[in-house]
Write a protein that holds these residues in place. Structure first.
Motif, PDB file in Angstrom:
ATOM      1  N   GLY A 109      -6.767  -4.250  -4.250  1.00 14.46           N
ATOM      2  CA  GLY A 109      -6.815  -4.788  -5.603  1.00 14.46           C
ATOM      3  C   GLY A 109      -8.125  -4.582  -6.327  1.00 14.46           C
ATOM      4  N   ASP A 110      -9.052  -3.843  -5.736  1.00 12.73           N
ATOM      5  CA  ASP A 110     -10.330  -3.585  -6.412  1.00 12.73           C
ATOM      6  C   ASP A 110     -10.190  -2.407  -7.372  1.00 12.73           C
ATOM      7  N   ILE A 111     -10.655  -2.615  -8.596  1.00 14.28           N
ATOM      8  CA  ILE A 111     -10.660  -1.523  -9.572  1.00 14.28           C
ATOM      9  C   ILE A 111     -11.898  -0.673  -9.317  1.00 14.28           C
ATOM     10  N   TYR A 112     -11.690   0.545  -8.843  1.00 15.03           N
ATOM     11  CA  TYR A 112     -12.808   1.417  -8.496  1.00 15.03           C
ATOM     12  C   TYR A 112     -13.073   2.488  -9.550  1.00 15.03           C
ATOM     13  N   CYS A 113     -12.171   2.585 -10.504  1.00 16.76           N
ATOM     14  CA  CYS A 113     -12.307   3.632 -11.520  1.00 16.76           C
ATOM     15  C   CYS A 113     -11.648   3.126 -12.797  1.00 16.76           C
ATOM     16  N   SER A 114     -12.341   3.189 -13.925  1.00 10.59           N
ATOM     17  CA  SER A 114     -11.801   2.625 -15.165  1.00 10.59           C
ATOM     18  C   SER A 114     -12.317   3.384 -16.375  1.00 10.59           C
ATOM     19  N   SER A 115     -11.473   3.463 -17.398  1.00 14.73           N
ATOM     20  CA  SER A 115     -11.902   4.079 -18.651  1.00 14.73           C
ATOM     21  C   SER A 115     -12.914   3.209 -19.387  1.00 14.73           C
ATOM     22  N   PRO A 117     -15.570   0.964 -17.752  1.00 17.64           N
ATOM     23  CA  PRO A 117     -16.200   0.408 -16.546  1.00 17.64           C
ATOM     24  C   PRO A 117     -16.853  -0.945 -16.810  1.00 17.64           C
ATOM     25  N   SER A 118     -16.698  -1.844 -15.829  1.00 18.49           N
ATOM     26  CA  SER A 118     -17.300  -3.169 -15.920  1.00 18.49           C
ATOM     27  C   SER A 118     -18.556  -3.210 -15.075  1.00 18.49           C
ATOM     28  N   THR A 119     -19.523  -3.973 -15.507  1.00 16.28           N
ATOM     29  CA  THR A 119     -20.762  -4.117 -14.732  1.00 16.28           C
ATOM     30  C   THR A 119     -20.543  -4.996 -13.514  1.00 16.28           C
ATOM     31  N   GLU A 120     -19.485  -5.798 -13.536  1.00 20.80           N
ATOM     32  CA  GLU A 120     -19.171  -6.672 -12.418  1.00 20.80           C
ATOM     33  C   GLU A 120     -17.936  -6.144 -11.698  1.00 20.80           C
ATOM     34  N   PRO A 121     -17.859  -6.320 -10.356  1.00 20.62           N
ATOM     35  CA  PRO A 121     -16.660  -5.909  -9.622  1.00 20.62           C
ATOM     36  C   PRO A 121     -15.428  -6.659 -10.131  1.00 20.62           C
ATOM     37  N   THR A 122     -14.334  -5.932 -10.271  1.00 21.88           N
ATOM     38  CA  THR A 122     -13.101  -6.532 -10.778  1.00 21.88           C
ATOM     39  C   THR A 122     -11.997  -6.370  -9.740  1.00 21.88           C
ATOM     40  N   ASN A 123     -11.349  -7.480  -9.407  1.00 25.04           N
ATOM     41  CA  ASN A 123     -10.254  -7.461  -8.440  1.00 25.04           C
ATOM     42  C   ASN A 123      -9.025  -8.091  -9.066  1.00 25.04           C
ATOM     43  N   ILE A 124      -7.874  -7.451  -8.872  1.00 18.81           N
ATOM     44  CA  ILE A 124      -6.630  -7.945  -9.479  1.00 18.81           C
ATOM     45  C   ILE A 124      -5.589  -8.294  -8.419  1.00 18.81           C
ATOM     46  N   ALA A 125      -6.031  -8.488  -7.171  1.00 16.51           N
ATOM     47  CA  ALA A 125      -5.085  -8.755  -6.086  1.00 16.51           C
ATOM     48  C   ALA A 125      -4.297 -10.037  -6.311  1.00 16.51           C
ATOM     49  N   ASP A 126      -4.857 -10.974  -7.087  1.00 18.83           N
ATOM     50  CA  ASP A 126      -4.157 -12.233  -7.314  1.00 18.83           C
ATOM     51  C   ASP A 126      -3.182 -12.167  -8.485  1.00 18.83           C
ATOM     52  N   ARG A 127      -3.197 -11.072  -9.206  1.00 17.64           N
ATOM     53  CA  ARG A 127      -2.307 -10.947 -10.359  1.00 17.64           C
ATOM     54  C   ARG A 127      -0.858 -10.788  -9.886  1.00 17.64           C
ATOM     55  N   GLN A 128       0.048 -11.435 -10.602  1.00 21.41           N
ATOM     56  CA  GLN A 128       1.454 -11.404 -10.227  1.00 21.41           C
ATOM     57  C   GLN A 128       2.015  -9.986 -10.237  1.00 21.41           C
ATOM     58  N   TYR A 129       1.607  -9.181 -11.207  1.00 15.98           N
ATOM     59  CA  TYR A 129       2.161  -7.827 -11.290  1.00 15.98           C
ATOM     60  C   TYR A 129       1.702  -6.962 -10.113  1.00 15.98           C
ATOM     61  N   PHE A 130       0.470  -7.197  -9.605  1.00 14.86           N
ATOM     62  CA  PHE A 130      -0.015  -6.432  -8.452  1.00 14.86           C
ATOM     63  C   PHE A 130       0.766  -6.817  -7.196  1.00 14.86           C
ATOM     64  N   GLN A 131       0.993  -8.109  -7.022  1.00 21.06           N
ATOM     65  CA  GLN A 131       1.764  -8.569  -5.870  1.00 21.06           C
ATOM     66  C   GLN A 131       3.208  -8.077  -5.945  1.00 21.06           C
ATOM     67  N   GLU A 132       3.745  -8.051  -7.165  1.00 15.38           N
ATOM     68  CA  GLU A 132       5.111  -7.543  -7.351  1.00 15.38           C
ATOM     69  C   GLU A 132       5.183  -6.057  -6.995  1.00 15.38           C
ATOM     70  N   MET A 133       4.142  -5.306  -7.335  1.00 10.66           N
ATOM     71  CA  MET A 133       4.113  -3.884  -6.997  1.00 10.66           C
ATOM     72  C   MET A 133       4.099  -3.687  -5.484  1.00 10.66           C
ATOM     73  N   LEU A 134       3.320  -4.516  -4.779  1.00 11.11           N
ATOM     74  CA  LEU A 134       3.271  -4.410  -3.328  1.00 11.11           C
ATOM     75  C   LEU A 134       4.630  -4.699  -2.691  1.00 11.11           C
ATOM     76  N   GLN A 135       5.377  -5.609  -3.290  1.00  8.87           N
ATOM     77  CA  GLN A 135       6.681  -5.983  -2.742  1.00  8.87           C
ATOM     78  C   GLN A 135       7.754  -4.937  -3.058  1.00  8.87           C
ATOM     79  N   THR A 136       7.759  -4.468  -4.301  1.00  6.13           N
ATOM     80  CA  THR A 136       8.818  -3.540  -4.722  1.00  6.13           C
ATOM     81  C   THR A 136       8.475  -2.091  -4.421  1.00  6.13           C
ATOM     82  N   ARG A 137       7.149  -1.813  -4.232  1.00  2.79           N
ATOM     83  CA  ARG A 137       6.674  -0.451  -3.992  1.00  2.79           C
ATOM     84  C   ARG A 137       7.088   0.480  -5.134  1.00  2.79           C
ATOM     85  N   ASP A 138       7.072  -0.059  -6.342  1.00  5.99           N
ATOM     86  CA  ASP A 138       7.523   0.726  -7.498  1.00  5.99           C
ATOM     87  C   ASP A 138       6.759   0.296  -8.744  1.00  5.99           C
TER      88      ASP A 138
END
Length: 341
Positions: A109-115, A117-138
């Protein structure tokens, strides 16, 4: 009242007045019916706009899916340590300006590349859409949220990339801001005082026109308008007070995602604008009927005196004189066919 009705002229004028009441009542009834029709017409027009917004979002979602599939296997995104990755996405972003952010995300869930870029590390692992992607694999369409990079209301789209063994290598992410809705609003001529807002399923205001700065980001699930929207669970119309206290006719529909959440987009037209033409027509017709009635009363008063009351008073006077013994009394009413002739 009894003394007033003892006069024949008063009775005649009352009769004229009563004859005008049905016309006045019909005018008022027609006005109320026209108000109902006007309200339905305004609500239907507003509902068409909300449906257009939902259709546009669906088209944008399909465009995002195709774009992310195209991005997924670009070699520039495969090396999470590459310093060129963000620069590449920033350049690619110029071709897709409707998106607020393009990014690549690790399986953690770590954003390592962005159009952007943030000065602070950004993680989206707790976002519902990220968890849904892990479950559906789509491909997943998320809910409207406040983006952690843009800090603006966005609609996220995410697509996973797997290796030959079926392991998640990374995911590509795009977030769509609400400028597309602003473009839609600007293309439609709304009446003065109209309001458009987008609310998520928690009652958080994602966009609001006019005065976005005063409302965006506030969570107001108890507000009459938002409470009514959240209780409907679908599209519809209602008449209620807006966030600014103005009574409006609202139409709303759902902007759906495939991660279980939803948002509402609503369009409100001020009641005084919606009913303005009907109110003017009803008032104009009512005033016309009252004016005609007043003229009829004046005419009835004059005509009854000339054609009826003068003759009755003359007959009554001669009758009283004869009753008093004056056999020479004459009414001097010309003889002619009729009840008094």
């Amino acid at each position: 009242m009894a003394r007033f009705l003892s006069s024949l002229r008063s009775r005649l004028m009352l009769l004229v007045l009563l004859s005008a009441l049905p016309a006045l009542g019909l005018t008022l009834y027609t006005g109320f019916e026209q108000r109902r029709i006007a309200a339905e017409s305004v609500k239907e027009s507003a509902l068409r706009l909300t449906r257009l917004a939902a259709t546009n979002q669906a088209a944008l979602a399909e465009g995002a899916r195709q774009m992310l599939i195209s991005m997924a296997f670009l070699p520039q995104l495969r090396d999470s340590s590459s310093s060129e990755c963000s620069a590449f996405l920033a350049e690619l972003h110029k071709s897709y300006p409707s998106y607020s952010v393009l990014a690549a995300v690790t399986p953690e869930g770590d954003i390592y590349c962005s159009s952007s870029p943030s000065t602070e590390p950004t993680n989206i692992a707790d976002r519902q859409y990220f968890q849904e992607m892990l479950q559906t694999r789509d491909f997943v369409i998320g809910d409207y949220i406040l983006g952690r990079i843009s800090n603006e209301p966005v609609l996220p789209f995410i697509y996973p990339v797997y290796d030959e063994t079926g392991q998640l290598v990374y995911a590509v992410l795009a977030t769509l801001d609400l400028d597309w809705l602003d473009s839609l609003i600007s293309a439609v001529r709304l009446p003065e005082g109209a309001a458009i807002l987008t609310v998520d399923d928690q009652g958080t205001i994602l966009s609001r026109f006019p005065d976005p700065d005063a409302w965006v980001g506030k969570q107001l699930p108890e507000a009459p308008l938002i409470s009514a929207l959240l209780s409907r669970k679908g599209e519809g119309t209602l008449e209620t007070t807006g966030l600014d206290g103005v009574l409006r006719l609202y139409a709303f529909t759902i902007l759906e995602s495939n991660s279980g959440g939803f948002a509402y987009v609503g369009v409100g037209i001020p009641e005084n604008i919606a009913y303005a033409e009907v109110n003017r027509a009803t008032l104009r017709n009512a005033v016309s009927i009252v004016a005609v009635t007043v003229l009829a009363l004046i005419a009835a008063s004059y005509i009854s005196k000339v054609l009826l009351l003068d003759q009755i008073y003359a007959l009554l006077n001669s009758t009283n004189r004869i009753a008093g013994g004056d056999l020479t009394a004459r009414s001097r009413v010309p003889y002619k066919a009729g009840e008094l002739g």
